[in-house]
Design an enzyme around this catalytic site. Sequence first.
Site, PDB file in Angstrom:
ATOM      1  N   SER A   1       0.730  -1.205   0.041  1.00 10.24           N
ATOM      2  CA  SER A   1      -0.032  -0.059  -0.169  1.00 10.24           C
ATOM      3  C   SER A   1       0.930   1.290   0.015  1.00 10.24           C
ATOM      4  O   SER A   1       0.584   2.222  -0.708  1.00 10.24           O
ATOM      5  CB  SER A   1      -1.070   0.034   1.199  1.00 10.24           C
ATOM      6  OG  SER A   1      -1.794  -1.017   1.048  1.00 10.24           O
TER       7      SER A   1
ATOM      8  N   LYS B   1      -8.619  -5.909  10.902  1.00 14.77           N
ATOM      9  CA  LYS B   1      -9.758  -5.597  10.401  1.00 14.77           C
ATOM     10  C   LYS B   1     -11.134  -5.721  10.951  1.00 14.77           C
ATOM     11  O   LYS B   1     -11.944  -5.069  10.930  1.00 14.77           O
ATOM     12  CB  LYS B   1     -10.042  -6.383   8.889  1.00 14.77           C
ATOM     13  CG  LYS B   1      -9.081  -5.948   7.820  1.00 14.77           C
ATOM     14  CD  LYS B   1      -9.452  -6.726   6.598  1.00 14.77           C
ATOM     15  CE  LYS B   1      -8.362  -6.276   5.346  1.00 14.77           C
ATOM     16  NZ  LYS B   1      -8.939  -6.841   4.114  1.00 14.77           N
TER      17      LYS B   1
ATOM     18  N   ASP C   1     -12.728  -3.616  -0.069  1.00  8.80           N
ATOM     19  CA  ASP C   1     -12.428  -4.881  -0.990  1.00  8.80           C
ATOM     20  C   ASP C   1     -13.403  -5.134  -2.002  1.00  8.80           C
ATOM     21  O   ASP C   1     -13.044  -5.825  -3.105  1.00  8.80           O
ATOM     22  CB  ASP C   1     -12.149  -6.015   0.140  1.00  8.80           C
ATOM     23  CG  ASP C   1     -10.933  -5.646   0.935  1.00  8.80           C
ATOM     24  OD1 ASP C   1      -9.909  -4.980   0.455  1.00  8.80           O
ATOM     25  OD2 ASP C   1     -10.899  -6.129   2.197  1.00  8.80           O
TER      26      ASP C   1
ATOM     27  N   GLY D   1     -12.754 -14.319   5.049  1.00 12.24           N
ATOM     28  CA  GLY D   1     -12.942 -12.822   5.046  1.00 12.24           C
ATOM     29  C   GLY D   1     -13.153 -12.357   3.561  1.00 12.24           C
ATOM     30  O   GLY D   1     -13.836 -11.485   3.161  1.00 12.24           O
TER      31      GLY D   1
ATOM     32  N   ARG E   1     -14.260 -26.221   1.691  1.00 16.83           N
ATOM     33  CA  ARG E   1     -13.891 -27.270   2.459  1.00 16.83           C
ATOM     34  C   ARG E   1     -14.805 -27.523   3.637  1.00 16.83           C
ATOM     35  O   ARG E   1     -15.176 -28.436   3.942  1.00 16.83           O
ATOM     36  CB  ARG E   1     -12.420 -27.051   2.781  1.00 16.83           C
ATOM     37  CG  ARG E   1     -11.853 -28.420   3.743  1.00 16.83           C
ATOM     38  CD  ARG E   1     -10.398 -28.142   3.968  1.00 16.83           C
ATOM     39  NE  ARG E   1     -10.114 -26.799   4.753  1.00 16.83           N
ATOM     40  CZ  ARG E   1      -8.965 -26.557   5.257  1.00 16.83           C
ATOM     41  NH1 ARG E   1      -7.923 -27.082   4.914  1.00 16.83           N
ATOM     42  NH2 ARG E   1      -8.667 -25.560   6.020  1.00 16.83           N
TER      43      ARG E   1
ATOM     44  N   ARG F   1     -18.890 -23.009   7.317  1.00 16.38           N
ATOM     45  CA  ARG F   1     -18.620 -21.658   7.200  1.00 16.38           C
ATOM     46  C   ARG F   1     -19.210 -21.041   5.820  1.00 16.38           C
ATOM     47  O   ARG F   1     -19.672 -19.845   5.835  1.00 16.38           O
ATOM     48  CB  ARG F   1     -17.120 -21.639   6.781  1.00 16.38           C
ATOM     49  CG  ARG F   1     -16.264 -21.721   8.262  1.00 16.38           C
ATOM     50  CD  ARG F   1     -14.825 -21.633   8.060  1.00 16.38           C
ATOM     51  NE  ARG F   1     -14.412 -19.962   8.136  1.00 16.38           N
ATOM     52  CZ  ARG F   1     -13.237 -19.551   7.767  1.00 16.38           C
ATOM     53  NH1 ARG F   1     -12.435 -20.332   7.269  1.00 16.38           N
ATOM     54  NH2 ARG F   1     -13.212 -18.066   7.818  1.00 16.38           N
TER      55      ARG F   1
ATOM     56  N   TYR G   1      -2.750 -12.724  -5.919  1.00 14.70           N
ATOM     57  CA  TYR G   1      -2.028 -12.127  -7.096  1.00 14.70           C
ATOM     58  C   TYR G   1      -0.468 -12.605  -7.006  1.00 14.70           C
ATOM     59  O   TYR G   1       0.239 -11.801  -7.769  1.00 14.70           O
ATOM     60  CB  TYR G   1      -2.280 -10.668  -7.124  1.00 14.70           C
ATOM     61  CG  TYR G   1      -1.934 -10.025  -5.709  1.00 14.70           C
ATOM     62  CD1 TYR G   1      -3.025  -9.657  -5.059  1.00 14.70           C
ATOM     63  CD2 TYR G   1      -0.882  -9.607  -5.608  1.00 14.70           C
ATOM     64  CE1 TYR G   1      -2.567  -8.994  -3.759  1.00 14.70           C
ATOM     65  CE2 TYR G   1      -0.301  -8.690  -4.278  1.00 14.70           C
ATOM     66  CZ  TYR G   1      -1.560  -8.524  -3.400  1.00 14.70           C
ATOM     67  OH  TYR G   1      -1.207  -7.851  -2.184  1.00 14.70           O
TER      68      TYR G   1
HETATM   69  P1  ATR Z   1      -9.102 -14.841   3.978  1.00 15.83           P
HETATM   70  O1  ATR Z   1      -9.568 -13.758   4.924  1.00 15.83           O
HETATM   71  O2  ATR Z   1      -7.978 -14.505   3.225  1.00 15.83           O
HETATM   72  O3  ATR Z   1     -10.271 -15.125   3.266  1.00 15.83           O
HETATM   73  P2  ATR Z   1      -9.426 -16.957   6.060  1.00 15.83           P
HETATM   74  O4  ATR Z   1     -10.799 -16.474   6.572  1.00 15.83           O
HETATM   75  O5  ATR Z   1      -8.812 -17.740   6.946  1.00 15.83           O
HETATM   76  O6  ATR Z   1      -8.609 -15.904   4.936  1.00 15.83           O
HETATM   77  O7  ATR Z   1     -10.162 -18.137   4.781  1.00 15.83           O
HETATM   78  C1  ATR Z   1      -9.315 -19.049   4.187  1.00 15.83           C
HETATM   79  C2  ATR Z   1     -10.068 -19.859   3.047  1.00 15.83           C
HETATM   80  O8  ATR Z   1      -9.320 -20.797   2.390  1.00 15.83           O
HETATM   81  C3  ATR Z   1     -11.267 -20.508   3.598  1.00 15.83           C
HETATM   82  O9  ATR Z   1     -12.264 -20.721   2.938  1.00 15.83           O
HETATM   83  C4  ATR Z   1     -10.547 -21.732   3.842  1.00 15.83           C
HETATM   84  O10 ATR Z   1     -11.475 -23.093   4.175  1.00 15.83           O
HETATM   85  P3  ATR Z   1     -11.976 -23.684   5.390  1.00 15.83           P
HETATM   86  O11 ATR Z   1     -12.892 -22.594   6.139  1.00 15.83           O
HETATM   87  O12 ATR Z   1     -12.385 -24.881   5.374  1.00 15.83           O
HETATM   88  O13 ATR Z   1     -10.696 -23.449   6.403  1.00 15.83           O
HETATM   89  C5  ATR Z   1      -9.683 -21.953   2.776  1.00 15.83           C
HETATM   90  N1  ATR Z   1      -8.460 -22.906   2.548  1.00 15.83           N
HETATM   91  C6  ATR Z   1      -7.325 -22.556   3.496  1.00 15.83           C
HETATM   92  N2  ATR Z   1      -6.470 -23.647   3.348  1.00 15.83           N
HETATM   93  C7  ATR Z   1      -7.048 -24.736   2.666  1.00 15.83           C
HETATM   94  C8  ATR Z   1      -6.978 -26.033   2.260  1.00 15.83           C
HETATM   95  N3  ATR Z   1      -5.729 -26.627   2.546  1.00 15.83           N
HETATM   96  N4  ATR Z   1      -7.788 -26.617   1.505  1.00 15.83           N
HETATM   97  C9  ATR Z   1      -9.015 -26.078   1.053  1.00 15.83           C
HETATM   98  N5  ATR Z   1      -9.445 -24.586   1.448  1.00 15.83           N
HETATM   99  C10 ATR Z   1      -8.625 -23.974   2.115  1.00 15.83           C
END
Ligand code: ATR
Length: 275
Positions: free
Chosen positions: A18, A67, A103, A131, A153, A157, A217
């Site tokens: 930023s 945040k 965002d 998020g 996964r 959620r 990215y």
């Molecule tokens: P962000 O704020 O960047 O979205 P987050 O809230 O930690 O970060 O969310 C990460 C996302 O990536 C979630 O959807 C997570 O899936 P889960 O809710 O099942 O944890 C997904 N994610 C992270 N690692 C993963 C993995 N190894 N396989 C599948 N999904 C994954």
Amino acid sequence: MAEKRAFVTGHPIAHSRSPKIHGYWLNKYGIDGSYQAIDVAPTDFADFLKSLGEEGYRGGNVTIPHKEAAFAGVARRDHAADEIGAVNTLWFEDGVLWGGNTDGYGFAANLDQYAPGWAVNGPAVVLGAGGASRAVIHALKERGIKDIRIVNRTLARAEELSRHFGPGVSAHGAVGELLADAGLLINTTALGMHGDATLSADPAGLPDHAIVTDIVYVPLETPLLAAARARGLNTVDGLGMLLHQAVPGFERWFGRKPEVTPELRRMIVADIEGH
Ligand code: ATR
């Protein structure tokens, strides 16, 4: 007139891009202003928020892990922040500290730039339920997409987001047949497409008119985008979301709506590739 001051705070914050983005615009428009990175530990964040007025800041950006604390700590919030449940932009209005979330705006503006007309392209499949996913779903709803399919996964959620965003937003534990009639595929998981069978969304299963985008990215071309490009689909990388989400904050603090120029993009690409 005194220098206009803004900041980005996170923990850690050293790798934030930023300051480069806002510094580019301050320089380009010849504005007497500054934008600095400030590392604030979670235990100090509430005090940091309280000190902003007396420190003379016009506002700033908030990133991980603050945040949600910013969401709770501001006096007023805009509609996007309420929908997304997080604040990434702070500013003062008549002495009152406001929190917004840009965002979703950045996500939509990136597609507007590189895939104009994208919003008529639903249904949309969104990979992930964190998020970042909330910001994307908010933007999709705002742009009138009526069928949004969240794949995660952890199904619970996705279901929570489906309840939060209401009719037209469904939750799924696997991609299955969801791509066959989809016009948009969006990856919001940090992981990209590696390593998890439930998220093996193969762009081969999408219709020819589908647009594929990734909010990740680094790398600029993720495995998902590479597969979509090989399949001949329209792809949009995630860098534009980062650049565009910065626009509303800059305008509030420094009084001018900045442009996301090819030169700015090249500068940040060089930075990404250099690391
Ligand atoms: P962000 O704020 O960047 O979205 P987050 O809230 O930690 O970060 O969310 C990460 C996302 O990536 C979630 O959807 C997570 O899936 P889960 O809710 O099942 O944890 C997904 N994610 C992270 N690692 C993963 C993995 N190894 N396989 C599948 N999904 C994954």
